[in-house]
Design a protein around this motif. Sequence first.
Motif, short mmCIF file in Angstrom:
data_model
loop_
_atom_site.label_atom_id
_atom_site.label_comp_id
_atom_site.label_asym_id
_atom_site.label_seq_id
_atom_site.Cartn_x
_atom_site.Cartn_y
_atom_site.Cartn_z
N MET A 136 0.83 -1.21 0.00
CA MET A 136 0.00 0.00 0.00
C MET A 136 0.86 1.25 0.00
SD MET A 136 -3.19 -0.83 2.56
CE MET A 136 -4.74 -1.46 1.88
N VAL A 137 1.90 1.25 0.83
CA VAL A 137 2.79 2.41 0.89
C VAL A 137 3.48 2.62 -0.46
CG1 VAL A 137 4.93 3.29 1.90
CG2 VAL A 137 3.18 2.29 3.37
N GLU A 138 3.92 1.55 -1.09
CA GLU A 138 4.59 1.66 -2.39
C GLU A 138 3.66 2.28 -3.43
OE1 GLU A 138 7.04 -1.10 -5.62
OE2 GLU A 138 5.71 -2.05 -4.16
N VAL A 139 2.41 1.85 -3.45
CA VAL A 139 1.45 2.42 -4.41
C VAL A 139 1.26 3.90 -4.16
CG1 VAL A 139 -0.94 2.36 -5.20
CG2 VAL A 139 0.26 0.22 -4.77
N LEU A 140 1.12 4.30 -2.90
CA LEU A 140 0.90 5.71 -2.59
C LEU A 140 2.15 6.55 -2.85
CD1 LEU A 140 -1.14 5.30 0.71
CD2 LEU A 140 -2.01 6.17 -1.46
N GLU A 141 3.33 5.98 -2.62
CA GLU A 141 4.57 6.73 -2.82
C GLU A 141 4.86 6.94 -4.31
OE1 GLU A 141 7.38 7.78 -0.45
OE2 GLU A 141 5.48 8.09 0.58
N LYS A 142 4.47 5.99 -5.14
CA LYS A 142 4.86 6.02 -6.55
C LYS A 142 3.76 6.54 -7.48
CE LYS A 142 8.40 2.43 -6.24
NZ LYS A 142 8.87 1.12 -6.76
N THR A 143 2.63 6.94 -6.93
CA THR A 143 1.53 7.44 -7.75
C THR A 143 0.99 8.74 -7.14
OG1 THR A 143 -0.26 6.31 -6.56
CG2 THR A 143 0.87 5.06 -8.29
N THR A 144 0.01 9.32 -7.80
CA THR A 144 -0.65 10.52 -7.26
C THR A 144 -1.87 10.17 -6.43
OG1 THR A 144 -1.98 10.72 -9.27
CG2 THR A 144 0.10 11.92 -9.22
N LEU A 145 -2.08 8.90 -6.13
CA LEU A 145 -3.24 8.50 -5.35
C LEU A 145 -3.17 9.06 -3.93
CD1 LEU A 145 -3.57 4.73 -6.38
CD2 LEU A 145 -4.91 6.65 -7.22
N ASP A 146 -4.33 9.41 -3.41
CA ASP A 146 -4.44 9.87 -2.02
C ASP A 146 -4.83 8.73 -1.09
OD1 ASP A 146 -4.09 12.75 -2.57
OD2 ASP A 146 -5.99 12.55 -3.60
N LEU A 147 -5.46 7.72 -1.61
CA LEU A 147 -6.01 6.65 -0.79
C LEU A 147 -6.04 5.37 -1.62
CD1 LEU A 147 -9.08 6.95 1.54
CD2 LEU A 147 -9.00 5.09 -0.11
N VAL A 148 -5.69 4.25 -1.01
CA VAL A 148 -5.75 2.97 -1.70
C VAL A 148 -6.39 1.93 -0.79
CG1 VAL A 148 -3.39 2.36 -0.97
CG2 VAL A 148 -4.41 1.22 -2.95
N GLY A 149 -7.38 1.24 -1.32
CA GLY A 149 -8.06 0.21 -0.56
C GLY A 149 -7.51 -1.17 -0.87
N GLY A 150 -7.82 -2.11 0.00
CA GLY A 150 -7.41 -3.50 -0.22
C GLY A 150 -8.64 -4.37 -0.43
N ALA A 151 -8.55 -5.58 0.04
CA ALA A 151 -9.66 -6.53 -0.07
C ALA A 151 -9.87 -7.19 1.28
CB ALA A 151 -9.38 -7.57 -1.14
N VAL A 152 -11.11 -7.63 1.52
CA VAL A 152 -11.48 -8.27 2.79
C VAL A 152 -11.95 -9.69 2.49
CG1 VAL A 152 -13.00 -8.22 4.79
CG2 VAL A 152 -12.09 -6.08 3.87
N ILE A 194 -18.45 10.06 -1.06
CA ILE A 194 -19.24 11.11 -1.74
C ILE A 194 -18.72 12.47 -1.32
CG2 ILE A 194 -21.52 12.17 -1.88
CD1 ILE A 194 -22.73 9.37 -1.70
N ASP A 195 -18.44 12.66 -0.03
CA ASP A 195 -17.86 13.92 0.43
C ASP A 195 -16.49 14.17 -0.20
OD1 ASP A 195 -20.03 14.50 2.01
OD2 ASP A 195 -19.10 13.85 3.89
N GLY A 196 -15.75 13.11 -0.46
CA GLY A 196 -14.39 13.25 -0.98
C GLY A 196 -14.30 13.29 -2.49
N LEU A 197 -15.44 13.16 -3.19
CA LEU A 197 -15.42 13.16 -4.66
C LEU A 197 -14.90 14.50 -5.17
CD1 LEU A 197 -16.26 11.23 -6.97
CD2 LEU A 197 -18.40 12.50 -7.11
N GLY A 198 -13.92 14.45 -6.04
CA GLY A 198 -13.30 15.66 -6.55
C GLY A 198 -12.12 16.12 -5.72
N THR A 199 -11.94 15.53 -4.55
CA THR A 199 -10.79 15.86 -3.70
C THR A 199 -9.82 14.70 -3.60
OG1 THR A 199 -12.13 17.38 -2.36
CG2 THR A 199 -10.09 16.57 -1.37
N LEU A 200 -10.34 13.49 -3.42
CA LEU A 200 -9.50 12.32 -3.24
C LEU A 200 -9.31 11.57 -4.56
CD1 LEU A 200 -10.97 10.81 0.07
CD2 LEU A 200 -8.93 12.25 -0.20
N HIS A 201 -8.07 11.19 -4.83
CA HIS A 201 -7.73 10.33 -5.97
C HIS A 201 -7.52 8.93 -5.38
CE1 HIS A 201 -4.96 9.62 -9.70
NE2 HIS A 201 -6.14 9.05 -9.82
N ILE A 202 -8.36 7.97 -5.76
CA ILE A 202 -8.50 6.72 -5.02
C ILE A 202 -8.15 5.52 -5.89
CG2 ILE A 202 -10.17 5.23 -3.82
CD1 ILE A 202 -11.68 7.79 -3.06
N GLY A 203 -7.51 4.53 -5.28
CA GLY A 203 -7.20 3.28 -5.94
C GLY A 203 -7.61 2.10 -5.09
#
Length: 530
Positions: A371-387, A465-474
Motif C-alpha cells: 500500500m505504501v509503495e502504491v501511494l509513494e509512486k503514484t498521485t493516489l491519495d487513498l488505496v483500498g485493499g480486499a477483505v 461522496i464527500d471526498g469526490l473531486g478531492t481524493l484520488h482513489i485506488g
Amino acid sequence: MRCFLQKKTWVSIISVQLLCIVLLYWTATTPPSVDVGPNQSHKALNVLQERLHNVQRTYKNIPYVIKESVASRLALNGCVCEADKKPAIDLPFAQLLFPRVWAQNDFHTAFQEAELAKVKSRRQQEFNSFRQRYQTPADFLVIAEANSPLQYPTQGIEVRPLRTVVIPGLALKEKSRPLHTVNLTATLGTFDVSATVDGVSVKGVAAMHMTLSSSDLDTLNRQLQFITYTNTLFHPKTADTVQFETDGHQSVFTIKVGHPVTPKLYYSGSTNEYNISALVTIATKTFLRYDKLQDLIDSIRKFYRTVTIVIADDNEHPQPVTGPHIEHYIMPFAKGWFAGRNLAVSQVSTKYVLWVDDDFIFTSNTKLEKMVEVLEKTTLDLVGGAVREATGYTASYRHTISVEDGGEKGDCVHIRNGYYHTIHGFPNCVVADAVINFFMGRTDMMLQVGFDPRLARAAHLEFFIDGLGTLHIGSCDDIIVNHASKIKLPWGKLDSEKAYEKFRYYSPNSSQIKNRLFFFKNRLQCISSN
C-alpha cells in the motif's frame, strides 16, 4: 444417427466461434493500464517551458533602464528573514510604540550535524513529490501567441496578496502604422513598469488602467516585457480579470491572487526502504467488541510489532486496552462510527493512516508495504485493499461515483460497481471512486475531507461522496485482510453481540439523518446504485 452427429459437430463449431468472439470483445473492452505517477505533469511542463523561452528571448537588443522603486518589489528566487536592528538607546515602552521585527534563522539546528545532509535530501524529495501532486498543466504559464494582433498569457500568472509580479508574454503583432497603442485594465490591482524604454509613452502608472503607445512596434513590445501588476485588493481564492486591448481587438486573461499551499511534509528517516512504523499509523474504532479488538491487535503484532495503533472507544463502560505503541482514546458513550474515525485520524502524526474495522485480522497477505509503495509512486491519495470473509469469499468493493447536474432540485449521484482503469506498474490495482473499509490514505487528505460525526451508526459511502473531486482513489485486490466470522446461532450470541447489533442495525433515525445530509449538505435530490 449420421445426421445427428453432423448437427452436433456444427453446434460445436458455432459454439467455439461464439466463444472466440466473446473473448475478443472482452479483451477489446478491458480498461487500459494508465500511468498515474507523479511525473506526468513534467511532459506538459517541458513543452510549455520551451514555448515560453522562445517568447522571452525576443527584443533582447533593445536597451532599457531599471525602475528601482518597482523592481525592488518583485519576487526573487530566494528569501531572507532579517530582524530590525536594536536601537542604541532602549527606551521604555519602545517595543509597544515602535514594534521591531524579530527573525529566527536556526531551524536547521534542530537536527544533528551528522544527519542534516540526509534530512535536507529527504526534505527536497518530499517537496518535489508534493509539488508534482498538487501542480497540474492548468497551473503552468501559457502564452497565447498572436492569432489576433495581441499576444498575452492565458494562464499560470499568480501574485501574492498585495505583492507585485511581472506579466510575461505581452506583445502586439501588427503591421507598421504611425502609432501603435495598447491598453491594460484591471479591477483588483494596478499596473506599473519595472524598467523604462525610450520612445514609449506610458500613461496610468500605479493605476488600474494603463495606456502604452509608440511609433516603433519593437520598442513598444520591449516595454511590454516590463509591465508589472500589483495586487491592491485581496480576497481568498480569487483572480483579477485583466483586459488587454488595441484598436479593434480585445483579449482577457486572469491573474490568480492568493497564498500558495503550505507544504506539509513527513520525515520518515533517510533510508530508501519503507519504514512502516515511521510512515503508517493503524486506526480503528471499537464498540462492545473488546474480544475482537484484542484479536486484531494480536494479529497486527505478528507482522508489525512497532506500528502505532490508535483506538477510538465510545463504550459506556470502557475497558483498558494497553500495550506498547497503543493509544486508546475514550469518547462519550455511543458517540458513533464517523465521530470515532474523526478522533482516531486526528491523532495520527505519520504520513499515512490505515483504517481497519475492529473485527479484522491481519495475515501474511496484509501487506502494508505494498500500500505504501502504491501511494509513494503514484498521485493516489487513498488505496483500498480486499477483505476475505470467513466463508472464503474475498471482496474489494470497487465503485465509480458520478454526479449529474439536476438544476434547482439538486443533483443526482450515480454509484456503480466497477472502476476506471488499471494502474501502470501495479497490475492488481485500479482507480475507482469508492473502496472497501480497509484502506490506507494520506493523513492530511483524509483530514481535509473528514468524516461527518452525524453519521453515528452504519456509514461508509458517505465519506467517498464527500471526498469526490478531492481524493484520488485506488484499490488493490492482492492486499487482503481477514474478517472475523459473523456466523453465529441466535442462542450462541453473547449479550455484548446482541447489544452491538441493536446499536448498529436498529437505529430508528439513521436513515432519516442520511437523507437530510444528502439533501442539504450534499445538495442532492436522489441517489442510484447497483
